[in-house]
Design an enzyme around this catalytic site. Structure first.
Site, short mmCIF file in Angstrom:
data_model
loop_
_atom_site.label_atom_id
_atom_site.label_comp_id
_atom_site.label_asym_id
_atom_site.label_seq_id
_atom_site.Cartn_x
_atom_site.Cartn_y
_atom_site.Cartn_z
N ASP A 89 0.81 -1.22 0.00
CA ASP A 89 0.00 0.00 0.00
C ASP A 89 0.84 1.27 0.00
O ASP A 89 0.49 2.26 0.63
CB ASP A 89 -0.98 -0.01 1.20
CG ASP A 89 -1.80 -1.29 1.23
OD1 ASP A 89 -2.20 -1.74 0.15
OD2 ASP A 89 -1.99 -1.84 2.32
N LYS A 97 1.70 2.08 -5.31
CA LYS A 97 2.31 1.56 -6.54
C LYS A 97 1.48 1.89 -7.78
O LYS A 97 2.03 2.19 -8.84
CB LYS A 97 2.55 0.04 -6.41
CG LYS A 97 3.61 -0.28 -5.36
CD LYS A 97 3.78 -1.77 -5.14
CE LYS A 97 2.64 -2.41 -4.41
NZ LYS A 97 2.54 -2.08 -2.97
N GLY A 117 -4.00 -4.27 -4.30
CA GLY A 117 -5.04 -3.27 -4.58
C GLY A 117 -4.35 -2.02 -5.05
O GLY A 117 -3.86 -1.24 -4.24
N HIS A 118 -4.27 -1.84 -6.36
CA HIS A 118 -3.54 -0.70 -6.93
C HIS A 118 -4.53 0.29 -7.51
O HIS A 118 -5.32 -0.06 -8.38
CB HIS A 118 -2.55 -1.19 -7.99
CG HIS A 118 -1.48 -2.08 -7.41
ND1 HIS A 118 -0.50 -2.67 -8.17
CD2 HIS A 118 -1.23 -2.48 -6.14
CE1 HIS A 118 0.29 -3.39 -7.38
NE2 HIS A 118 -0.15 -3.29 -6.16
N GLN A 167 2.35 -6.02 -3.39
CA GLN A 167 2.68 -6.12 -1.97
C GLN A 167 3.87 -5.21 -1.62
O GLN A 167 4.15 -4.28 -2.34
CB GLN A 167 3.00 -7.59 -1.58
CG GLN A 167 1.80 -8.54 -1.66
CD GLN A 167 1.35 -8.86 -3.07
OE1 GLN A 167 2.12 -9.31 -3.90
NE2 GLN A 167 0.09 -8.63 -3.35
#
Ligand code: IMO
Ligand code: MG
Length: 386
Positions: free
Chosen positions: A15, A18, A42-43, A229
């Site tokens: 988080d 990215k 989760g990007h 990650q």
């Protein structure tokens, strides 16, 4: 265009923003490649003025002429991929075999992986739980290493092979899940029907992405590798066992994308001006107090994938240096400095003490016993968000 390849990696526990950085760099490259993890990521990118969280599709999709690649190192969940493709098409984004390629060698996340992820976490109980995203990541990589119980994306293109594998493996999973968890049986036939349909929809995109990328590298076409990650969640170099199940640092790029180590290029390491972590495991600079709450609310630190409130704490320079060393980071991108506005003072962790002794080298195995050593900095109150 970038003059050489680039790799974007998170240096904390994920988080680190990215999506934003990959989206910003994507217009300078020809390929954007996910090489690790899966739908646990989760990007966030902005599509048509609206924030959009991508879990599997690489963040280069908004740029014309960019080919987005899901490489062999990814745990590929066709359900999530098809949902994302549909949602993006609804917003007018063009996605087809021209700009989205999926490695035939990527391992498939199957319904039994997600089931086992949840059952196993439940069985571990509070305190021992890894706090996974329940996306089936660990069980998928376990089967990848086990080989005989794995299914790869390439199998989606061969309906008969796929059906045979699903039926055989479902039987094995039913026997083990029943013995271990007294779980209700999985219906192999309905999974065959479901996955055959996914295969029909995705077949045109599935190919030998390693070959594609090696050729591109040989021609000098710039490639951007999008890490998932964060380095402290790396299966080898993170806070094991409270980690994810793949190689997420820049060291994971060659194996996860099928390119030589020389293709990694310029490494951009991402850090936030404070630290967050979701799930269990050690976190020396965690602030379970007013400061942690302040960071969480100002930084909107709630999970993109699971909605869980993130654990928050001070910036850990000692851990960030360790992570930067592993990936051979050339540049740092620091974000969310404005979240710190308004604090009375700001602490930065510059080392750890274990049993009163300073560590001269970070060892993630010592993190649970580590006392952070802080340098206290001055603060500011004005809004610096611009
Ligand atoms: P991005 O790409 C934050 C964490 C989970 C859990 C551990 C293992 O958005 O930075 P898993 O489901 O992978 O088996 O969970 O890893 N985790 C992440 N935390 N951001 C991520 O990805 C993460 N991917 C996995 O919370 O602690
Ligand atoms: Mg995340």
């Amino acid at each position: 265009m970038l003059s050489r390849n680039a790799t974007v990696v998170g240096l904390q526990w994920g988080d680190e923003g990215k999506g934003k950085i990959v989206d910003a760099l994507a217009e300078q490259v020809r390929y954007v490649v996910r090489y690790c993890g899966g739908a646990n990521a989760g990007h966030t990118v902005v599509v048509g003025g609206e924030k959009f969280a991508l879990h599997l599709i690489p963040c280069g999709l908004l740029h014309d002429g960019v080919i987005n690649v899901i490489a062999n190192g990814v745990a590929f969940d066709p359900v999530v991929a098809l949902e994302e493709i549909a949602a993006l098409r609804n917003r007018g984004v063009k996605l087809d075999a021209k700009n989205l390629r999926i490695s035939a060698a990527a391992n498939l996340v199957m319904p039994w992986h997600k089931l086992r992820d949840s059952l196993s976490e439940k069985r571990l109980g509070k305190g021992k739980q890894i706090g996974t995203t329940a996306r089936g990541i660990g069980p998928c990589y376990s089967d990848k290493a086990n080989r005989s119980t794995a299914i790869r994306a390439g199998d989606l293109a061969h309906a008969d092979v796929l059906a045979e594998k699903i039926r055989t493996i479902a039987e094995i999973k039913n026997a083990t899940f029943n013995a271990l968890y007294e779980a209700d049986p999985i219906d192999g036939d309905s999974i065959v029907t479901e996955y055959t349909e996914y295969g029909r929809q995705l077949a045109a995109m599935i190919c030998n992405t390693g070959g594609l990328l090696r050729r591109a590298a040989a021609r000098g076409e710039p490639i951007l590798f999008e890490g998932g990650q964060g380095s402290m969640l790396d299966v080898d170099h993170g806070t094991y066992p409270f980690v994810t199940s793949s190689s997420v640092t820049a060291c994971g790029v060659p194996a996860g994308a099928g390119v030589p180590p020389s293709a990694v290029g310029q490494v951009v390491g991402l850090i936030k001006a404070y630290t967050t972590r979701v799930g269990g495991g050690p976190f020396p600079t965690e602030q379970e107090n007013r400061i942690g709450d302040y960071l969480r609310e100002r930084g909107h630190e709630y999970g993109t994938t699971t909605g869980r409130p993130r654990r928050c704490g001070w910036f850990d320079a000692f851990a960030a240096r360790y992570a930067a060393d592993i990936s051979g980071v050339d540049e740092l991108a620091l974000s969310l400095l404005d979240v710190l506005s308004g604090l009375d003072e700001i602490n930065v962790c510059v080392g750890y003490r274990v049993d009163g002794e300073s560590l001269d080298m970070l060892d993630p195995a010592a993190m649970a016993q580590a006392q952070p050593v802080y340098e206290t900095m001055g603060s500011w109150s004005e809004d610096i968000s611009a």
